[in-house]
Design an enzyme around this catalytic site. Structure first.
Site, PDB file in Angstrom:
ATOM      1  N   GLU A  34      47.878  40.449  52.349  1.00  0.00           N
ATOM      2  CA  GLU A  34      48.553  39.511  51.461  1.00  0.00           C
ATOM      3  C   GLU A  34      49.774  40.230  50.879  1.00  0.00           C
ATOM      4  OE1 GLU A  34      45.760  37.246  48.819  1.00  0.00           O
ATOM      5  OE2 GLU A  34      44.312  38.653  49.685  1.00  0.00           O
ATOM      6  N   ARG A 260      34.580  49.250  52.878  1.00  0.00           N
ATOM      7  CA  ARG A 260      35.928  49.647  52.508  1.00  0.00           C
ATOM      8  C   ARG A 260      35.964  51.148  52.208  1.00  0.00           C
ATOM      9  NH1 ARG A 260      37.605  46.452  47.357  1.00  0.00           N
ATOM     10  NH2 ARG A 260      39.406  47.843  47.527  1.00  0.00           N
ATOM     11  N   LYS A 270      44.906  46.185  43.355  1.00  0.00           N
ATOM     12  CA  LYS A 270      46.341  45.898  43.288  1.00  0.00           C
ATOM     13  C   LYS A 270      46.761  45.510  41.876  1.00  0.00           C
ATOM     14  CE  LYS A 270      47.429  44.383  48.010  1.00  0.00           C
ATOM     15  NZ  LYS A 270      47.865  43.219  48.820  1.00  0.00           N
TER      16      LYS A 270
END
Length: 555
Positions: A34, A260, A270
């Site tokens: 994104e 992850r 983020k």
């Protein structure tokens, strides 16, 4: 361990079996970030996995920007992500893709679901929708608008697209199961009204698809065979599959999840990284202390070392924390082999060689690297006045101190052995100069009288050097889990994460070096010119990493 001998991870085994069993004709993966921030070290793992699988099995990997949230996205992030992927050593197949390229298709498929009686326009506001949704222990309730007619839903959805409603007035939801134990299947929203301009489509749309609705359909349009994502999307997979089964998509990709990359002493949210930038804790997304790929690149990390670290961290479904020292080890190992050598004095102390002629300058020759012949030798001017580091001199010291002491000898790297005679002090008692003598005939060999020097120190010529600034970067946080358990991660900031040293003195061989060349400043660590602040007239060097791990002693 080479790529050909490394055991396959569990996803590679799945891909290999799918190829052998002809489940897929060829492999097609994608990396779908994104564009709402800069990529961090966790994304680097996803990049290496998706592009690596395509390379290993002779397939292709797309770069697709999942740009469904125009309020938080920007072309700055798009360009930064493209640079990150290429810096890591990968190239995407064909043109870059955007989910916004498929907005017309997604709208048509939303209409298709309405016509099939599987989607409806819902007028519940945010709070009401939360109440109707239920909890993990209690089932949800059907929206009072769930049974609207197909005709009414088509008319209302067209009005949503035309901008006739305000933001939050209504949304488009799909009918699945409000009693499902999987919260993602409780009539999820697939379109919201957002009267925001989009960085790719401008003002064409005022309704935007949800990530869950757009993601799988983008995969299907691109013919993705293996949709690889992190474990937090495991609960989304039933919804991913529901859309694939209930829409006339051109292909049916499968989703697979892996754990992850979690690294201690690091924050990878983020939102939290953006707050560090917005509150000027760091100077930008690419600040060398940031765990962003851009920050690691500016810091001087090498893509080869980062890929090696990710490979050693492994791919599995087991969540865990990787020690950041494992990354630092990979960086040191790579730079030890590849970084050219140079000398730079960070805390200069003047040394005057009283028995060396005032008008004489000679040139010492030093290897570019102790074990590599392909790196050229360096020429080092040498004259009566030198700079050494302040920590390399003491008036008195015990036997463990292997540097310059009054009445003792030490070798200047690639030059003479010298003996200190006297320390000159200012009015406050600070040592401002050392007077010493060279021991004749000791360049490249021990003193003729057989008295060996106690150690070796680095130096630069006082009359022929480069003035520079050195930035000593360290870990941004002093807590191994800075944001665990709801802690305020800002309280875990390391106050010593950056030390700026001005007036440092470097050897002249650095004058014509390329800005992206990494050096080992002998006895100090690995350094690179700062891509933001350094100029030919104002050299600024970042410390990539020290020569050894001293963190445990610091904390």
């Amino acid at each position: 361990m080479t790529e050909s001998t490394r055991p396959l991870n569990f996803i590679e085994k799945i891909v290999k079996e799918d190829i052998e069993n002809k489940v897929v004709p060829s492999v097609q993966t994608r990396f779908p970030p994104e564009p709402n921030g800069y990529l961090h070290i966790g994304h680097a793992k996803s990049i290496c996995l998706n592009f690596g699988i395509a390379q290993t099995f002779g397939g292709q990997c797309n770069l697709r920007f999942d740009d469904t949230n125009p309020e938080k996205e920007d072309t700055e992030y798009v360009e930064a992500i493209k640079e990150d992927v290429r810096w890591l050593g990968f190239e995407w197949s064909g043109d870059i893709h955007f989910t916004s390229d498929y907005f017309d298709d997604l709208y048509d498929w939303a209409v298709y679901l309405i016509k099939e009686g599987k989607a409806y326009v819902c007028d519940l506001d945010r709070d009401q929708a939360r109440e109707y949704r239920g909890t993990l222990k209690e089932p949800g309730k059907n929206s009072p608008y769930r049974d609207r007619s197909v005709e009414d839903n088509l008319e209302l959805f067209e009005k949503m697209r035309a901008g006739d409603f305000e933001e939050g007035a209504c949304s488009l939801r799909v009918k699945i199961d409000m009693a499902s134990p999987n919260m993602h299947l409780r009539d999820p929203i697939i379109y919201r009204i957002k009267k925001a301009s989009h960085h790719q489509t401008g003002d064409k749309w005022c309704i935007y698809p949800s990530y869950d609705f757009a993601h799988g359909q983008g995969d299907a349009i691109e013919g993705i065979t293996h949709s690889i994502c992190t474990l937090e999307f495991e609960e989304h997979r039933p919804l991913y599959d529901w859309f694939i089964e209930n829409l006339p998509v051109p292909s049916k990709p499968r989703q697979y999840e892996f754990s992850r990359l979690n690294v201690n002493y690091t924050v990878t949210s983020k939102r939290k990284l953006k707050s560090l930038v917005d509150e000027n804790v760091v100077d930008a997304w690419n600040d060398p202390r940031m765990p962003t790929i851009a920050g690691m690149r500016r810091r001087g990390y090498t893509p080869e070392a980062l890929r090696e670290f990710i490979d050693k961290a492994g791919v599995s479904r087991n969540e865990g924390i990787v020690d950041v020292s494992m990354l630092e080890f990979a960086i040191r190992e790579n730079l030890n082999v590849n970084a050219a050598r140079a000398m730079c004095v960070l805390h200069p102390l003047k040394v005057t060689l009283t028995n060396y002629p005032e008008d004489k300058t000679e040139v010492m020759v030093a290897p570019g690297h102790p074990n590599r012949d392909d790196l050229p030798a360096r020429e080092l001017p040498f004259s009566r006045e030198l700079f050494i580091d302040q920590d390399d001199f003491r008036e008195e010291a015990n036997k463990k101190y292997k540097r310059l002491v009054i009445g003792k000898r030490v070798r200047l790297r690639n030059a003479y052995v010298i003996e200190a005679d006297e320390a000159i002090k200012d009015a406050d008692g600070n040592i401002i100069e050392v007077r010493a003598r060279i021991i004749e005939d000791t360049v490249g060999k021990d003193p003729a009288d057989g008295v060996k020097p106690k150690g070796v120190i680095h130096w630069v010529d006082a009359n022929n050097n480069l003035d520079c600034e050195v930035r000593l970067y360290d870990r941004l946080f002093n807590d191994p889990a800075p944001d665990a358990g709801g802690k305020d991660f800002m309280q875990s900031l390391n106050p010593n994460s950056l030390e700026i040293l001005k007036g440092c003195k470097a050897e002249t061989s650095l004058a014509n070096s390329d800005a992206d060349i990494r050096f080992q400043f002998e006895r100090e660590g690995y350094f690179i010119q700062d891509s933001l602040y350094s100029t030919p007239d104002n050299l600024v060097y970042n410390r990539v990493i020290g020569l050894r791990d001293t963190w445990e002693k610091q904390v």
